[in-house]
Scaffold this active site. Structure first.
Site, PDB file in Angstrom:
ATOM      1  N   SER A  96       1.032  -6.276   3.530  1.00 52.81           N
ATOM      2  CA  SER A  96      -0.024  -7.236   3.875  1.00 52.81           C
ATOM      3  C   SER A  96      -1.375  -6.546   4.053  1.00 52.81           C
ATOM      4  O   SER A  96      -2.092  -6.781   5.027  1.00 52.81           O
ATOM      5  CB  SER A  96       0.352  -8.009   5.146  1.00 52.81           C
ATOM      6  OG  SER A  96       0.421  -7.158   6.279  1.00 52.81           O
ATOM      7  N   ASN A  97      -1.706  -5.686   3.102  1.00 51.08           N
ATOM      8  CA  ASN A  97      -2.963  -4.952   3.142  1.00 51.08           C
ATOM      9  C   ASN A  97      -3.383  -4.602   1.721  1.00 51.08           C
ATOM     10  O   ASN A  97      -2.547  -4.598   0.807  1.00 51.08           O
ATOM     11  CB  ASN A  97      -2.818  -3.681   3.983  1.00 51.08           C
ATOM     12  CG  ASN A  97      -4.152  -3.100   4.394  1.00 51.08           C
ATOM     13  OD1 ASN A  97      -5.206  -3.704   4.159  1.00 51.08           O
ATOM     14  ND2 ASN A  97      -4.130  -1.933   5.013  1.00 51.08           N
ATOM     15  N   HIS A 146      -3.901  -6.057  -3.830  1.00 51.98           N
ATOM     16  CA  HIS A 146      -3.404  -6.430  -2.514  1.00 51.98           C
ATOM     17  C   HIS A 146      -1.878  -6.325  -2.527  1.00 51.98           C
ATOM     18  O   HIS A 146      -1.208  -6.937  -3.356  1.00 51.98           O
ATOM     19  CB  HIS A 146      -3.824  -7.850  -2.140  1.00 51.98           C
ATOM     20  CG  HIS A 146      -3.436  -8.234  -0.743  1.00 51.98           C
ATOM     21  ND1 HIS A 146      -4.229  -7.976   0.359  1.00 51.98           N
ATOM     22  CD2 HIS A 146      -2.307  -8.834  -0.262  1.00 51.98           C
ATOM     23  CE1 HIS A 146      -3.623  -8.415   1.438  1.00 51.98           C
ATOM     24  NE2 HIS A 146      -2.453  -8.930   1.096  1.00 51.98           N
ATOM     25  N   CYS A 147      -1.343  -5.556  -1.604  1.00 53.45           N
ATOM     26  CA  CYS A 147       0.097  -5.326  -1.522  1.00 53.45           C
ATOM     27  C   CYS A 147       0.701  -6.300  -0.519  1.00 53.45           C
ATOM     28  O   CYS A 147       0.413  -6.230   0.686  1.00 53.45           O
ATOM     29  CB  CYS A 147       0.379  -3.885  -1.104  1.00 53.45           C
ATOM     30  SG  CYS A 147       2.132  -3.515  -0.875  1.00 53.45           S
ATOM     31  N   ILE A 148       1.553  -7.190  -0.994  1.00 57.15           N
ATOM     32  CA  ILE A 148       2.162  -8.191  -0.121  1.00 57.15           C
ATOM     33  C   ILE A 148       3.194  -7.559   0.814  1.00 57.15           C
ATOM     34  O   ILE A 148       3.444  -8.069   1.912  1.00 57.15           O
ATOM     35  CB  ILE A 148       2.802  -9.315  -0.968  1.00 57.15           C
ATOM     36  CG1 ILE A 148       3.236 -10.469  -0.066  1.00 57.15           C
ATOM     37  CG2 ILE A 148       3.997  -8.792  -1.762  1.00 57.15           C
ATOM     38  CD1 ILE A 148       3.745 -11.676  -0.806  1.00 57.15           C
TER      39      ILE A 148
END
Length: 302
Positions: free
Chosen positions: A144-145, A139-141
């Site tokens: 946000s996805n 999950h890439c902060i």
């Protein structure tokens, strides 16, 4: 600047209208997501404007110097692709989306108690996205996805163009520092890497100190971005995800460089890396994957 942003985001929305299955229903759910998104945009615009309005006039003192034009065109191209990749990553659904998963538990599949559905190999549940993600990487902060089957291409392009922008900025900053100090000695390195110490020792102050702080920010983020890009590109060319890399598995999905790039960037992989808006459908459905041993066995039988 506003034209670049508005055109980019509007075009992305229009191109995604025809395929609602690939578009996320909810984006930037939390306040933190919105803050991070705003910060990323401010940093991208800030770096571009700093190089355009501060560094380039210092390097080329003549306001009408034609040598600025290639830098401006290159900067706009990089900024456009960075913004487009960023928003394609945010808007694209990474996983199952509206796909109805089978009720029968197939071999190699597992049951997700959270989603109350079966999910295929290489897929995992994301408690932030609140869904099972096909070929979940992490999950890439920043966006946000989740980095998954449909979003991995946009994540890599986003990482690449942000890295390329910082590389370009650092090269321009080095040119400015050369014009300032006429050498790359200890004073220069101290100013670029440790501007606070340079200010304490009286080497940099005022406008030079502000430029030194911004240059050091570009250097630090460039080094961090390099590590991120190298790590994920290495996994991409080996045909595996971050989870598979950590667990020491996934080698059976390594089908060679060309097939691995195709499984990430789509069937039009030779051109898809240039711009995120270039159409490049994925070769499969994210549920079934060719395996190296099976392909080798079928090749031998032929």
């Amino acid at each position: 600047m506003c034209f670049v942003y508005n055109f980019c985001i509007t075009y992305i929305y229009i191109t995604m209208q025809g395929n609602m299955e690939e578009r996320r229903k909810v984006i930037l759910k939390t306040r933190l997501d919105k803050i991070v998104c705003a910060v990323i945009h401010c940093l991208m615009i800030g770096v571009f404007l700093f190089e355009l309005l501060v560094i380039l006039p210092k390097i080329y003192e003549d306001d009408y110097n034609v040598r600025k034009v290639p830098h401006i065109i290159a900067g706009l191209f990089i900024l456009f692709n960075a913004v487009a990749s960023f928003w394609k990553f945010i808007l694209t659904d990474p996983g199952t989306g509206s796909v109805i998963l089978p009720s029968l538990l197939k071999p190699g599949w597992r049951f997700c108690w959270k989603c109350e559905a079966n999910y295929p190999p290489r897929s995992y549940h994301c408690f932030i996205c609140e869904q099972c993600v096909l070929v979940r990487d992490h999950h890439c902060i920043i966006g946000s996805n989740c980095v998954g089957y449909r979003t991995r291409r946009y994540f890599l392009l986003m990482a690449f163009y942000m890295w390329f922008a910082l590389l370009y900025a650092n090269l321009l900053n080095m040119d400015f520092v050369w014009e300032l100090f006429h050498s790359f000695g200890s004073r220069t390195l101290l100013t670029m890497f440790m501007p606070l110490l340079a200010w304490i020792f009286g080497i940099a102050e005022g406008e030079t100190l502000a430029m030194a702080f911004f240059s050091s920010f570009c250097i630090i983020t460039f080094l961090y971005g390099t590590a991120i890009l190298v790590f994920h590109m290495r996994n991409t060319v080996k045909g595996r995800t971050t989870h598979e890399e950590a667990k020491g598995v996934g080698s059976k999905y390594n089908l060679g460089l060309e097939e691995n790039l195709k499984s990430t960037f789509g069937v039009n992989w030779k051109f898809a890396w240039i711009c995120p808006l270039i159409p490049s459908p994925m070769p499969g459905d994210g549920f079934c994957f060719a395996e190296k041993e099976l392909l080798e066995q079928s090749g031998k039988s032929l």
